[in-house]
Motif scaffolding. Structure first.
Motif, PDB file in Angstrom:
ATOM      1  N   SER A 137       0.830  -1.193   0.000  1.00  0.00           N
ATOM      2  CA  SER A 137       0.000   0.000   0.000  1.00  0.00           C
ATOM      3  C   SER A 137       0.869   1.248   0.000  1.00  0.00           C
ATOM      4  N   ILE A 138       0.231   2.385  -0.258  1.00  0.00           N
ATOM      5  CA  ILE A 138       0.953   3.648  -0.200  1.00  0.00           C
ATOM      6  C   ILE A 138       1.507   3.868   1.205  1.00  0.00           C
ATOM      7  N   ALA A 139       0.749   3.512   2.223  1.00  0.00           N
ATOM      8  CA  ALA A 139       1.228   3.655   3.602  1.00  0.00           C
ATOM      9  C   ALA A 139       2.469   2.799   3.839  1.00  0.00           C
ATOM     10  N   ASP A 140       2.447   1.564   3.326  1.00  0.00           N
ATOM     11  CA  ASP A 140       3.630   0.698   3.465  1.00  0.00           C
ATOM     12  C   ASP A 140       4.828   1.294   2.747  1.00  0.00           C
ATOM     13  N   ASN A 141       4.571   1.827   1.553  1.00  0.00           N
ATOM     14  CA  ASN A 141       5.674   2.410   0.784  1.00  0.00           C
ATOM     15  C   ASN A 141       6.283   3.618   1.495  1.00  0.00           C
ATOM     16  N   ILE A 142       5.446   4.449   2.072  1.00  0.00           N
ATOM     17  CA  ILE A 142       5.957   5.606   2.811  1.00  0.00           C
ATOM     18  C   ILE A 142       6.818   5.145   3.977  1.00  0.00           C
ATOM     19  N   ASP A 143       6.354   4.122   4.672  1.00  0.00           N
ATOM     20  CA  ASP A 143       7.136   3.592   5.795  1.00  0.00           C
ATOM     21  C   ASP A 143       8.494   3.071   5.314  1.00  0.00           C
ATOM     22  N   THR A 144       8.489   2.384   4.186  1.00  0.00           N
ATOM     23  CA  THR A 144       9.741   1.861   3.631  1.00  0.00           C
ATOM     24  C   THR A 144      10.695   2.993   3.265  1.00  0.00           C
ATOM     25  N   VAL A 145      10.167   4.035   2.616  1.00  0.00           N
ATOM     26  CA  VAL A 145      11.020   5.168   2.221  1.00  0.00           C
ATOM     27  C   VAL A 145      11.558   5.880   3.449  1.00  0.00           C
ATOM     28  N   ARG A 156      -4.739  11.403  -0.564  1.00  0.00           N
ATOM     29  CA  ARG A 156      -5.466  11.159   0.693  1.00  0.00           C
ATOM     30  C   ARG A 156      -4.895   9.944   1.427  1.00  0.00           C
ATOM     31  N   GLN A 157      -4.585   8.901   0.683  1.00  0.00           N
ATOM     32  CA  GLN A 157      -4.003   7.718   1.330  1.00  0.00           C
ATOM     33  C   GLN A 157      -2.662   8.056   1.974  1.00  0.00           C
ATOM     34  N   ARG A 201      -3.291  10.084   5.102  1.00  0.00           N
ATOM     35  CA  ARG A 201      -3.733   9.236   6.223  1.00  0.00           C
ATOM     36  C   ARG A 201      -2.561   8.479   6.840  1.00  0.00           C
ATOM     37  N   ALA A 202      -1.522   8.260   6.049  1.00  0.00           N
ATOM     38  CA  ALA A 202      -0.328   7.570   6.555  1.00  0.00           C
ATOM     39  C   ALA A 202       0.652   8.528   7.227  1.00  0.00           C
ATOM     40  N   GLY A 203       0.272   9.797   7.343  1.00  0.00           N
ATOM     41  CA  GLY A 203       1.114  10.755   8.039  1.00  0.00           C
ATOM     42  C   GLY A 203       1.950  11.660   7.161  1.00  0.00           C
ATOM     43  N   GLN A 204       1.865  11.493   5.836  1.00  0.00           N
ATOM     44  CA  GLN A 204       2.637  12.341   4.928  1.00  0.00           C
ATOM     45  C   GLN A 204       1.939  13.699   4.782  1.00  0.00           C
ATOM     46  N   ARG A 205       2.698  14.762   4.819  1.00  0.00           N
ATOM     47  CA  ARG A 205       2.094  16.095   4.777  1.00  0.00           C
ATOM     48  C   ARG A 205       2.613  16.967   3.636  1.00  0.00           C
ATOM     49  N   ALA A 206       3.756  16.675   3.069  1.00  0.00           N
ATOM     50  CA  ALA A 206       4.328  17.507   2.009  1.00  0.00           C
ATOM     51  C   ALA A 206       4.231  16.777   0.673  1.00  0.00           C
ATOM     52  N   PHE A 207       3.701  17.472  -0.343  1.00  0.00           N
ATOM     53  CA  PHE A 207       3.449  16.855  -1.645  1.00  0.00           C
ATOM     54  C   PHE A 207       4.012  17.732  -2.759  1.00  0.00           C
ATOM     55  N   GLY A 208       4.515  17.074  -3.816  1.00  0.00           N
ATOM     56  CA  GLY A 208       5.131  17.779  -4.927  1.00  0.00           C
ATOM     57  C   GLY A 208       4.370  17.582  -6.222  1.00  0.00           C
ATOM     58  N   GLU A 209       4.195  18.656  -6.964  1.00  0.00           N
ATOM     59  CA  GLU A 209       3.500  18.632  -8.248  1.00  0.00           C
ATOM     60  C   GLU A 209       4.333  19.344  -9.299  1.00  0.00           C
ATOM     61  N   SER A 210       4.147  18.951 -10.567  1.00  0.00           N
ATOM     62  CA  SER A 210       4.935  19.520 -11.658  1.00  0.00           C
ATOM     63  C   SER A 210       4.098  20.148 -12.766  1.00  0.00           C
ATOM     64  N   TYR A 211       2.793  19.907 -12.785  1.00  0.00           N
ATOM     65  CA  TYR A 211       1.937  20.399 -13.862  1.00  0.00           C
ATOM     66  C   TYR A 211       0.876  21.306 -13.243  1.00  0.00           C
ATOM     67  N   VAL A 212       0.876  22.572 -13.652  1.00  0.00           N
ATOM     68  CA  VAL A 212       0.093  23.575 -12.945  1.00  0.00           C
ATOM     69  C   VAL A 212      -1.396  23.274 -12.981  1.00  0.00           C
ATOM     70  N   GLN A 213      -1.950  23.015 -14.156  1.00  0.00           N
ATOM     71  CA  GLN A 213      -3.405  22.817 -14.249  1.00  0.00           C
ATOM     72  C   GLN A 213      -3.837  21.584 -13.458  1.00  0.00           C
ATOM     73  N   GLU A 214      -3.089  20.506 -13.594  1.00  0.00           N
ATOM     74  CA  GLU A 214      -3.404  19.295 -12.835  1.00  0.00           C
ATOM     75  C   GLU A 214      -3.341  19.572 -11.337  1.00  0.00           C
ATOM     76  N   ALA A 215      -2.329  20.293 -10.922  1.00  0.00           N
ATOM     77  CA  ALA A 215      -2.139  20.549  -9.497  1.00  0.00           C
ATOM     78  C   ALA A 215      -3.265  21.405  -8.930  1.00  0.00           C
ATOM     79  N   VAL A 216      -3.661  22.441  -9.652  1.00  0.00           N
ATOM     80  CA  VAL A 216      -4.719  23.315  -9.151  1.00  0.00           C
ATOM     81  C   VAL A 216      -6.036  22.549  -9.007  1.00  0.00           C
ATOM     82  N   ALA A 217      -6.339  21.695  -9.981  1.00  0.00           N
ATOM     83  CA  ALA A 217      -7.549  20.878  -9.882  1.00  0.00           C
ATOM     84  C   ALA A 217      -7.457  19.903  -8.712  1.00  0.00           C
TER      85      ALA A 217
END
Length: 232
Positions: A3-11, A44-45, A48-64
């Motif tokens: 899961s994404i939560a497992d992957n975050i823990d691994t990283v 969102r997943q 929920r796993a405790g991650q708070r900082a997110f990175g985006e590269s495409y402006v229109q996609e990110a704003v939506a």
């Protein structure tokens, strides 16, 4: 399938081990989950796993995406990490907390002009083309000081440090050598009177080398969210 939560823990465990191996405090290394091309539910997943900082590269996609995740806005931090055209600077200035990809003064000026007065200063990093790739964005190392000096005079933005995206390397020693060049450049800028504290470097395949060289933010997407589909 993990899961994404497992992957975050691994990283996070990879970051911790890499920090311990070079005598660093893991608490001084922030994980930026690169969510570009992934849907709001994936964010969102991760949240929920405790991650708070997110990175985006495409402006229109990110704003939506940010609109779909408005309920998380007060408990998350958004970083723009992709190439930025001047005509998209207003949207980025209005919606993001950080921009890692400043490569010319015009972009920094536009972000400064459009940053709403009621928001905290927009945090900026200069992107450096540290290994002179002909197809990569970023200033040459020798141009970084002049750009940094100009940015420091702008209102409503704060210059925090440097970012790089080196060419992929399989040899960990070569990875570290390239990242070490960015760390040395940051030291040079500080000796010249800057007050910078951020090295944004390292991704899924080379974060250990980046940590060893002094990274303060590692940008990890694939190892958290899986392979990207760019077909759309």
């Amino acid at each position: 399938m993990s899961s994404i939560a497992d992957n975050i823990d691994t990283v996070r465990r990879r970051i911790e081990r890499a920090a311990q191996a070079c005598g660093r405090d893991p608490g001084g290394i922030a994980l930026l989950a690169v969510s570009k091309t992934f849907p709001p539910e994936a964010v969102r997943q991760a949240h929920r796993a405790g991650q708070r900082a997110f990175g985006e590269s495409y402006v229109q996609e990110a704003v939506a995406k940010l609109a779909a995740l408005e309920d998380l806005r007060g408990d998350s931090e958004w970083h723009f990490i992709g190439p930025l055209q001047s005509n998209k600077a207003r949207l980025v200035a209005m919606h993001f907390d950080w921009v890692h990809s400043i490569d010319r003064l015009k972009i920094a000026q536009r972000l400064s002009d459009h940053r709403p007065a009621g928001m905290a200063d927009l945090q900026l990093c200069i992107q450096v083309n540290i290994d002179a790739q002909p197809t990569k964005s970023g200033v040459a190392p020798g141009e970084a000081l002049a750009l940094a000096t100009s940015i420091q005079g702008l209102p409503r933005v704060r210059l925090r440090g440097l970012m790089c995206i080196p060419a992929p390397q399989q040899d960990p020693a070569r990875q570290r050598e390239v990242f070490a060049r960015l760390a040395t450049l940051l030291q040079d800028l500080n000796r010249a009177g800057m007050d910078l504290d951020t090295l944004s470097m390292g991704m899924s395949d080379d974060l250990e080398a980046a940590v060893a060289a002094g990274a303060s933010i590692v940008r990890v997407g694939t190892a958290i969210f899986g392979a990207r589909d760019y077909s759309s």
